[in-house]
Write a protein that holds these residues in place. Structure first.
Motif, PDB file in Angstrom:
ATOM      1  N   ASP A  50      30.218 -43.318  25.748  1.00  0.00           N
ATOM      2  CA  ASP A  50      30.364 -41.880  27.558  1.00  0.00           C
ATOM      3  C   ASP A  50      29.057 -41.807  27.856  1.00  0.00           C
ATOM      4  N   TRP A  51      27.319 -42.015  26.873  1.00  0.00           N
ATOM      5  CA  TRP A  51      26.192 -41.962  27.221  1.00  0.00           C
ATOM      6  C   TRP A  51      25.796 -43.483  28.036  1.00  0.00           C
ATOM      7  N   VAL A  52      26.890 -44.650  27.591  1.00  0.00           N
ATOM      8  CA  VAL A  52      26.649 -46.389  28.723  1.00  0.00           C
ATOM      9  C   VAL A  52      26.811 -45.996  29.839  1.00  0.00           C
ATOM     10  N   VAL A  53      28.241 -44.353  30.102  1.00  0.00           N
ATOM     11  CA  VAL A  53      28.921 -44.465  31.198  1.00  0.00           C
ATOM     12  C   VAL A  53      27.823 -43.653  32.643  1.00  0.00           C
ATOM     13  N   LYS A  54      26.892 -42.610  31.524  1.00  0.00           N
ATOM     14  CA  LYS A  54      26.715 -42.351  32.058  1.00  0.00           C
ATOM     15  C   LYS A  54      25.350 -42.971  33.009  1.00  0.00           C
ATOM     16  N   GLY A  55      24.584 -43.238  31.508  1.00  0.00           N
ATOM     17  CA  GLY A  55      23.567 -43.758  31.743  1.00  0.00           C
ATOM     18  C   GLY A  55      23.389 -45.451  32.851  1.00  0.00           C
TER      19      GLY A  55
END
Length: 400
Positions: A324-329
């Motif tokens: 989730d952190w990767v997608v958002k970032g």
């Protein structure tokens, strides 16, 4: 009926990488604690495509065995051996070749695929055409009940079953078989004997598969039967033949398809692999230099994880929160590509740490690997010799 047994092998054609670990070895490690397993280095199979340059095979064989041990294959649970050190494989291959239709070999899907994909090699050889039959011998000689495979290998298992069925039909004839089978039925006791015959009729006349399964379960519980009587009754259930070779089942395994550093399938030939025992510094360098979303030319450009090879590794190595952190970032340009790659680097290094530790003792003392293989070859050969005694007898080659 023969006990459950798993058999699988790998060709020693180069360094093992993380794709092998996630695609096959993790399944082997899980299965070794569940049922008897035999895992072998298929060095003869390596010759089907590397016959003109066999120098790689010996070193790759020992490296592969160290990799298996490093990954977590336990020689106290599984039998590890080298195919060519059990010559009965070659004998069974030869004998099976006498009665295997040529068309069966030519229709194997991977036969034409390999010829197309390896167009730089001359594969118009008897050995390459016959490799599915050697595969069959590798499995049938241990009367394996299960072979762990992916979807693409199911046709090979189906051919193994056809070969075993054809062999049993042609050679599983025993003089006075039906009379001996009926004598064995009586040894079940009147109640079980009556049930056995009802189930046999249900399967043979009405095609009820559950009747066959129920009969198999009953025979497995019949402790008073000798091995030969048990074999006769299993054969009598399905016809009037003695079962000499066991029809193996394909054990479809869940394999995490680990992509290479460029997004394609991980392969040494593509130069996009991370080896199973790669140095930490090399892992860091390889992942940090991986290509990313081509749309992210600058740090401030937003990206799309779906077009980035690094995201494919996140799907294997990262938990949901990290993904989730990767997608958002990535989609908001909130993180840079180097930041995105760090969790993957950390996960790979962590995964490999115990592999390096387990491998070290075998690198320090190679005789340990030799001893494990010697024991494994002895165990495998005893099982193979038992099968070959029955095969030779059935084919009229047990001269006295």
């Amino acid at each position: 009926m023969y006990p459950d047994r798993v058999v699988s092998g790998m060709r020693p054609t180069g360094t093992m990488h993380l794709g092998h670990y996630h695609g096959a070895l993790k399944n082997w490690i899980r299965m070794q604690s569940q049922q008897p397993c035999l895992f072998f280095v298929a060095d003869w199979h390596a010759l089907t495509t590397h016959y003109d340059d066999p120098a790689i095979i010996e070193r790759s064989t020992w490296d592969m065995l160290v990799d298996w041990l490093a990954a977590g294959i336990d020689p106290s649970q599984a039998t590890l051996f080298i195919q060519s050190r059990v010559p009965e494989h070659a004998e069974l291959h030869l004998l099976l070749s006498m009665a295997t239709p040529l068309g069966w070999l030519e229709r194997v899907p991977t036969y034409k695929d390999q010829i197309d994909n390896l167009s730089n090699k001359d594969l118009a050889t008897y050995g390459f055409l016959g490799y599915p039959l050697l595969q069959a011998a590798d499995v049938l000689i241990y009367r394996a009940t299960q072979v762990p495979v992916g979807d693409d290998q199911v046709p090979h298992i189906e051919m193994m079953r056809e070969i075993a069925r054809r062999f049993n039909h042609m050679y599983g004839k025993e003089k006075g078989f039906e009379e001996k089978a009926m004598e064995a039925v009586k040894k079940l006791g009147s109640k079980r004997a009556r049930l056995y015959l009802e189930l046999r009729t249900g399967y043979q006349q009405d095609g009820k598969d559950d009747a066959l399964e129920q009969a198999h379960a009953m025979l497995n519980d019949a402790q008073s039967l000798s091995m030969i009587d048990r074999e006769r009754l299993f054969g009598y259930l399905e016809g009037s033949r003695k079962l000499i070779l066991v029809e193996p089942q394909a054990k479809l395994t869940v394999a995490s398809r680990l992509p290479g550093l460029d997004g394609r399938k991980m392969s040494k030939s593509y130069g996009n692999a991370i080896s199973l025992r790669e140095d930490k510094e090399s892992v860091v360098k390889k992942v940090r230099t991986m290509p990313t979303d081509p749309a992210r030319v600058r740090r401030t450009d937003a990206g799309d994880p779906r077009t980035c090879p690094v995201w494919q590794l996140h799907k294997v190595y990262s938990d949901e929160a990290t993904r989730d952190w990767v997608v958002k970032g990535c989609t908001t340009a909130g993180i840079g590509c180097i930041e995105c790659k760090q969790p993957v680097i950390d996960a790979i290094v962590k995964e490999q740490e115990p592999m390096h530790e387990r491998a070290q003792q075998y690198l320090d003392d190679p005789s340990l690997v030799r001893a494990i293989v010697a024991d494994g070859c002895e165990t495998a050969r005893k099982l193979a010799q038992e099968t070959m005694r029955d095969v030779r007898e059935a084919m009229g080659l047990a001269y006295t």
